[in-house]
Motif scaffolding. Sequence first.
Motif, PDB file in Angstrom:
ATOM      1  N   ASN A 123      35.433  35.226  25.208  1.00 42.75           N
ATOM      2  CA  ASN A 123      35.569  35.408  26.662  1.00 42.75           C
ATOM      3  C   ASN A 123      37.028  35.567  27.086  1.00 42.75           C
ATOM      4  O   ASN A 123      37.303  36.045  28.182  1.00 42.75           O
ATOM      5  CB  ASN A 123      34.924  34.242  27.416  1.00 42.75           C
ATOM      6  N   LYS A 124      37.940  35.172  26.221  1.00 46.07           N
ATOM      7  CA  LYS A 124      39.368  35.320  26.522  1.00 46.07           C
ATOM      8  C   LYS A 124      39.863  36.746  26.300  1.00 46.07           C
ATOM      9  O   LYS A 124      40.969  37.085  26.718  1.00 46.07           O
ATOM     10  CB  LYS A 124      40.196  34.358  25.654  1.00 46.07           C
ATOM     11  N   LEU A 125      39.067  37.564  25.621  1.00 48.09           N
ATOM     12  CA  LEU A 125      39.479  38.942  25.374  1.00 48.09           C
ATOM     13  C   LEU A 125      39.623  39.685  26.700  1.00 48.09           C
ATOM     14  O   LEU A 125      38.761  39.561  27.577  1.00 48.09           O
ATOM     15  CB  LEU A 125      38.443  39.672  24.509  1.00 48.09           C
ATOM     16  N   PRO A 126      40.697  40.437  26.849  1.00 48.03           N
ATOM     17  CA  PRO A 126      40.876  41.168  28.112  1.00 48.03           C
ATOM     18  C   PRO A 126      39.909  42.351  28.204  1.00 48.03           C
ATOM     19  O   PRO A 126      39.513  42.921  27.187  1.00 48.03           O
ATOM     20  CB  PRO A 126      42.321  41.660  28.031  1.00 48.03           C
ATOM     21  N   LYS A 127      39.562  42.678  29.422  1.00 48.35           N
ATOM     22  CA  LYS A 127      38.725  43.848  29.659  1.00 48.35           C
ATOM     23  C   LYS A 127      39.539  45.094  29.322  1.00 48.35           C
ATOM     24  O   LYS A 127      40.701  45.200  29.698  1.00 48.35           O
ATOM     25  CB  LYS A 127      38.279  43.893  31.129  1.00 48.35           C
ATOM     26  N   VAL A 128      38.922  46.007  28.600  1.00 53.19           N
ATOM     27  CA  VAL A 128      39.601  47.249  28.241  1.00 53.19           C
ATOM     28  C   VAL A 128      39.468  48.203  29.422  1.00 53.19           C
ATOM     29  O   VAL A 128      38.375  48.635  29.762  1.00 53.19           O
ATOM     30  CB  VAL A 128      38.980  47.875  26.966  1.00 53.19           C
TER      31      VAL A 128
END
Length: 197
Positions: free
Chosen positions: A131-136
């Motif tokens: 969930n910490k992954l940034p939105k591309v």
Amino acid sequence: MAETTEITENKNAKVIMGEPEVVKGGLFSSSYIKYSIKTEPLGWLVKRTFSDIVWLRSTLQKIYPGLIVPPIPKQKVKKTNNEFVTKRKSFLERFFNDLLEHPELRNSKILFYFLSIQDEKKFKHAVKELNKLPKVDKLKDIRNNSGLISIVLDPDLNKFAGNVMELCNQTEPVYKKIRKHVGNLLNQLEQTSNTLF
């Protein structure tokens, strides 16, 4: 997030949905369903809620914005009867197998973790980290398996563009005639209204 996983190496991987389990709610919670998801021939068996599956789909959409992620049924329904659960189970099995057939999504670590982590605590920890992954949202951030942006143009695109231009060229004279006739009609209506009053 696309890397080599056991799924990548096994082109025949497929999901078989087992019998869903209705988990009875407690004093402050309602009953919910856990779906058994078995990945063959890898032998993975995990249990996930429908909310987990919704999370998987939305995360894949966030990380792979240029790809079409297969649909899932609506989440709002709170039924637990056999007919409903059987239909949803069948739909979800198709969803997972469509993911496994997709050349990019099948290699996603997100899908790998979802299908392979059996321990509930480890899975929740993986979800928290993912969930910490940034939105591309920038073209420069979109990557495929080789680490590059790939664009595949439809071979019929030039033919389609030519057809559109031909249609525009054919309709332009018609629009000019219509504009001319409408202008004449408005002038005639104005003259008629001036003579009447």
